[in-house]
Design a protein around this motif. Sequence first.
Motif, mmCIF file in Angstrom:
data_model
loop_
_atom_site.group_PDB
_atom_site.id
_atom_site.type_symbol
_atom_site.label_atom_id
_atom_site.label_comp_id
_atom_site.label_asym_id
_atom_site.label_seq_id
_atom_site.Cartn_x
_atom_site.Cartn_y
_atom_site.Cartn_z
ATOM 1 N N VAL A 68 61.055 -20.445 -103.598
ATOM 2 C CA VAL A 68 61.842 -21.674 -103.791
ATOM 3 C C VAL A 68 61.703 -22.156 -105.229
ATOM 4 C CG1 VAL A 68 62.069 -24.094 -103.116
ATOM 5 C CG2 VAL A 68 61.622 -22.363 -101.373
ATOM 6 N N THR A 69 62.857 -22.316 -105.880
ATOM 7 C CA THR A 69 62.859 -22.865 -107.245
ATOM 8 C C THR A 69 63.511 -24.241 -107.253
ATOM 9 O OG1 THR A 69 64.929 -21.712 -107.700
ATOM 10 C CG2 THR A 69 62.869 -20.631 -108.393
ATOM 11 N N HIS A 70 64.390 -24.458 -106.301
ATOM 12 C CA HIS A 70 64.984 -25.786 -106.143
ATOM 13 C C HIS A 70 65.362 -25.983 -104.672
ATOM 14 C CE1 HIS A 70 68.619 -23.357 -106.373
ATOM 15 N NE2 HIS A 70 69.263 -24.357 -105.830
ATOM 16 N N LEU A 71 65.325 -27.227 -104.255
ATOM 17 C CA LEU A 71 65.597 -27.557 -102.862
ATOM 18 C C LEU A 71 66.280 -28.916 -102.864
ATOM 19 C CD1 LEU A 71 64.934 -26.433 -100.023
ATOM 20 C CD2 LEU A 71 62.839 -27.758 -100.071
ATOM 21 N N ASN A 72 67.357 -29.030 -102.063
ATOM 22 C CA ASN A 72 68.023 -30.330 -101.968
ATOM 23 C C ASN A 72 68.634 -30.521 -100.585
ATOM 24 O OD1 ASN A 72 70.518 -28.980 -101.972
ATOM 25 N ND2 ASN A 72 70.619 -29.063 -104.197
ATOM 26 N N ASN A 73 69.123 -31.749 -100.350
ATOM 27 C CA ASN A 73 69.722 -32.089 -99.046
ATOM 28 C C ASN A 73 70.865 -31.138 -98.698
ATOM 29 O OD1 ASN A 73 68.034 -34.269 -99.100
ATOM 30 N ND2 ASN A 73 69.614 -35.754 -99.598
ATOM 31 N N SER A 74 71.696 -30.896 -99.669
ATOM 32 C CA SER A 74 72.874 -30.063 -99.461
ATOM 33 C C SER A 74 72.488 -28.676 -98.951
ATOM 34 C CB SER A 74 73.655 -29.963 -100.766
ATOM 35 O OG SER A 74 74.697 -29.042 -100.640
ATOM 36 N N TYR A 75 71.424 -28.114 -99.525
ATOM 37 C CA TYR A 75 70.964 -26.786 -99.131
ATOM 38 C C TYR A 75 70.536 -26.782 -97.658
ATOM 39 C CZ TYR A 75 68.021 -22.617 -98.901
ATOM 40 O OH TYR A 75 67.460 -21.428 -98.544
ATOM 41 N N LEU A 76 69.751 -27.767 -97.255
ATOM 42 C CA LEU A 76 69.273 -27.845 -95.872
ATOM 43 C C LEU A 76 70.426 -28.030 -94.878
ATOM 44 C CD1 LEU A 76 66.112 -30.088 -96.358
ATOM 45 C CD2 LEU A 76 66.177 -27.640 -95.881
ATOM 46 N N PHE A 77 71.351 -28.914 -95.231
ATOM 47 C CA PHE A 77 72.489 -29.136 -94.334
ATOM 48 C C PHE A 77 73.401 -27.910 -94.270
ATOM 49 C CE2 PHE A 77 71.372 -33.635 -95.197
ATOM 50 C CZ PHE A 77 71.131 -34.010 -93.887
ATOM 51 N N THR A 78 73.561 -27.233 -95.394
ATOM 52 C CA THR A 78 74.418 -26.043 -95.428
ATOM 53 C C THR A 78 73.825 -24.913 -94.590
ATOM 54 O OG1 THR A 78 75.271 -26.625 -97.605
ATOM 55 C CG2 THR A 78 75.509 -24.333 -96.930
ATOM 56 N N ILE A 79 72.519 -24.655 -94.725
ATOM 57 C CA ILE A 79 71.948 -23.561 -93.929
ATOM 58 C C ILE A 79 71.940 -23.913 -92.440
ATOM 59 C CG2 ILE A 79 70.625 -22.516 -95.796
ATOM 60 C CD1 ILE A 79 68.111 -23.674 -94.620
ATOM 61 N N THR A 80 71.802 -25.181 -92.109
ATOM 62 C CA THR A 80 71.860 -25.601 -90.704
ATOM 63 C C THR A 80 73.281 -25.433 -90.168
ATOM 64 O OG1 THR A 80 70.066 -27.180 -91.063
ATOM 65 C CG2 THR A 80 71.410 -27.492 -89.089
ATOM 66 N N LYS A 81 74.256 -25.863 -90.948
ATOM 67 C CA LYS A 81 75.653 -25.709 -90.526
ATOM 68 C C LYS A 81 75.994 -24.225 -90.368
ATOM 69 C CE LYS A 81 80.345 -26.304 -92.065
ATOM 70 N NZ LYS A 81 81.142 -26.263 -93.252
ATOM 71 N N ASN A 82 75.579 -23.393 -91.300
ATOM 72 C CA ASN A 82 75.848 -21.958 -91.208
ATOM 73 C C ASN A 82 75.177 -21.340 -89.980
ATOM 74 O OD1 ASN A 82 77.389 -22.068 -93.509
ATOM 75 N ND2 ASN A 82 75.775 -21.304 -94.858
ATOM 76 N N ALA A 83 73.970 -21.783 -89.689
ATOM 77 C CA ALA A 83 73.274 -21.290 -88.499
ATOM 78 C C ALA A 83 74.038 -21.691 -87.230
ATOM 79 C CB ALA A 83 71.849 -21.830 -88.458
ATOM 80 N N CYS A 84 74.588 -22.894 -87.230
ATOM 81 C CA CYS A 84 75.394 -23.352 -86.087
ATOM 82 C C CYS A 84 76.647 -22.488 -85.939
ATOM 83 C CB CYS A 84 75.803 -24.815 -86.256
ATOM 84 S SG CYS A 84 74.444 -25.985 -86.114
ATOM 85 N N MET A 85 77.307 -22.210 -87.052
ATOM 86 C CA MET A 85 78.521 -21.384 -87.011
ATOM 87 C C MET A 85 78.200 -19.969 -86.502
ATOM 88 S SD MET A 85 81.075 -23.176 -87.846
ATOM 89 C CE MET A 85 80.559 -24.822 -87.515
ATOM 90 N N ASP A 86 77.101 -19.417 -86.966
ATOM 91 C CA ASP A 86 76.681 -18.090 -86.490
ATOM 92 C C ASP A 86 76.419 -18.114 -84.983
ATOM 93 O OD1 ASP A 86 76.866 -17.087 -89.062
ATOM 94 O OD2 ASP A 86 74.695 -17.172 -89.436
#
Length: 192
Positions: A68-86
């Motif tokens: 991890v070099t950077h982490l933000n809200n957008s990243y967490l919400f995006t990976i959660t949304k992508n996991a939901c879509m999968d």
Amino acid sequence: MPDLSLNIDSPQFIELIEKDASKAFELLFKLYYDKLFHLAKYYINHDSDAEELVQDVFLKLWERRYGVTHLNNSYLFTITKNACMDYLRHKKVVMQKSRLLYDKAMTDPMRFLHNETASKVLENELALKISESIAALPKKQREVFVKSRIDGKKNGEIAKEMNISKRTVDTHISLALKSMRLQLKDFLTLFL
């Protein structure tokens, strides 16, 4: 107790991940679990599946913690949304395959013959239906048919015994078979 006011996209949080990953992960979990759960529940609409999905998201984050070099809200919400879509795509494929298998099983006329119990039930039903269709024949036809098909007598023997012509015996058997085919048509289609 971790500092819940710490922003996850700050250099201090990235430094915390490098120095004490478990403490950073605990902080991240406390800050975002509920938010990510509600996002997942919006897409999936099932509590236990949404919980499992969010836990998988945190597990992936934990597995990738050293890169991890950077982490933000957008990243967490995006990976959660992508996991939901999968998850939803996978569920759709599973449902389609299940439906195809069900449709195939229900259109297979021999489906119950593969099951010994169902086969025995069918055999009993068929025997009963044959008995009923024989009983429904006119008296002379029934007598000729029983002598021919059940007793195994030849048409000439039946003719002599009943004092009728062989042609009449042939006609009675033909009419009896025609009548029985109509009464047994539902069962006969299973074996064609």
